[in-house]
Scaffold this motif. Structure first.
Motif, PDB file in Angstrom:
ATOM      1  N   ALA A 166      -1.035  -9.956 -17.758  1.00 43.62           N
ATOM      2  CA  ALA A 166      -1.073 -11.257 -17.091  1.00 43.62           C
ATOM      3  C   ALA A 166      -0.195 -11.229 -15.842  1.00 43.62           C
ATOM      4  O   ALA A 166       0.880 -10.619 -15.848  1.00 43.62           O
ATOM      5  N   VAL A 167      -0.641 -11.864 -14.794  1.00 44.58           N
ATOM      6  CA  VAL A 167       0.123 -11.930 -13.544  1.00 44.58           C
ATOM      7  C   VAL A 167       0.264 -13.391 -13.125  1.00 44.58           C
ATOM      8  O   VAL A 167      -0.536 -14.244 -13.513  1.00 44.58           O
ATOM      9  N   VAL A 168       1.301 -13.660 -12.331  1.00 50.26           N
ATOM     10  CA  VAL A 168       1.518 -15.009 -11.817  1.00 50.26           C
ATOM     11  C   VAL A 168       0.496 -15.288 -10.716  1.00 50.26           C
ATOM     12  O   VAL A 168       0.391 -14.535  -9.750  1.00 50.26           O
ATOM     13  N   VAL A 169      -0.253 -16.370 -10.881  1.00 46.88           N
ATOM     14  CA  VAL A 169      -1.279 -16.710  -9.886  1.00 46.88           C
ATOM     15  C   VAL A 169      -0.906 -17.943  -9.068  1.00 46.88           C
ATOM     16  O   VAL A 169      -1.588 -18.291  -8.113  1.00 46.88           O
ATOM     17  N   GLY A 170       0.181 -18.612  -9.436  1.00 51.09           N
ATOM     18  CA  GLY A 170       0.594 -19.777  -8.675  1.00 51.09           C
ATOM     19  C   GLY A 170       1.768 -20.478  -9.331  1.00 51.09           C
ATOM     20  O   GLY A 170       2.132 -20.184 -10.470  1.00 51.09           O
TER      21      GLY A 170
END
Length: 216
Positions: A166-170
């Motif tokens: 999972a990555v930070v998208v906002g």
């Protein structure tokens, strides 16, 4: 006891009552028509000056009220602006924001405030254009936003596109975020709190499964 009152307003009232009486028969009370005429003229000047003074005082009171109300509105809007600057500095992790805004950065002395507890995702929905809206609620008793110095990050893992982590998208100071780059297949979202360089525990993951775009 003095015949003529000492208070200026009372003096005007006194002469308004007596000058017409004196002017009616000045000779009978030891005065002359010239004296009563001059008294009447001086009374008119004093009454006019009194009216101007009262008007100026009322105008000053109204202006003072407008002044305080205007400053109150300025203070409220300015506080929101400063809070937004602080939130932007935190979201971008850029302390130079404070220098560019010419305001002092938050003091770092004393114990660090804890990162808010994990929020809870309340809704994940997708519109016909494939834009996903994620909504969440703060943990009970937690305050997150510009005034608290913390905000939220949304993490996304697009398993349908083969992403393994999972990555930070906002990030957002509020309680929702729109993601226009979802992709088909299974997508997992989580939300966590952040304060400065410290991050909180993520929320429970919520998964959605989407067909190829455009969505029906």
């Amino acid at each position: 006891m003095a015949i003529v009152p000492r208070n200026p307003a009372d003096q005007i009232r006194f002469y308004r009552t007596h000058v017409p009486v004196w002017a009616a028969e000045p000779d009978a009370i030891g005065l002359t028509a010239e004296i009563t005429a001059e008294l009447a003229a001086r009374l008119a000047e004093a009454a006019s000056a009194q009216a101007e003074a009262f008007a100026a005082r009322n105008a000053a009171e109204a202006a003072t009220l407008r002044y305080h109300e205007a400053v109150k509105a300025l203070r409220a809007r300015g506080a929101r602006a400063v809070a937004s600057i602080k939130a932007y500095a935190g979201i971008t992790d850029d302390p130079g924001v404070y220098a560019r805004a010419q305001i002092d950065p938050p003091r770092t002395g004393g114990p660090a405030r804890p990162v808010p507890a994990a929020p809870s995702i309340t809704s994940v929905s997708v519109d016909s254009q494939g834009v996903c809206t994620i909504e969440w609620a703060a943990a009970r008793g937690e305050s997150v936003g510009p005034s608290s110095g913390s905000y939220y990050e949304v993490l996304r893992q697009r398993k349908g596109l083969g992403e393994r982590t999972a990555v930070v998208v906002g990030s957002a100071a509020g309680l929702s975020l729109r993601d226009a780059d979802v992709g088909p297949g299974e997508t997992i979202y989580m939300v966590r709190s952040r304060r400065g360089n410290r991050v909180g525990d993520p929320s429970t993951a919520v998964a959605i499964n989407l067909p190829a775009w455009p969505c029906a």
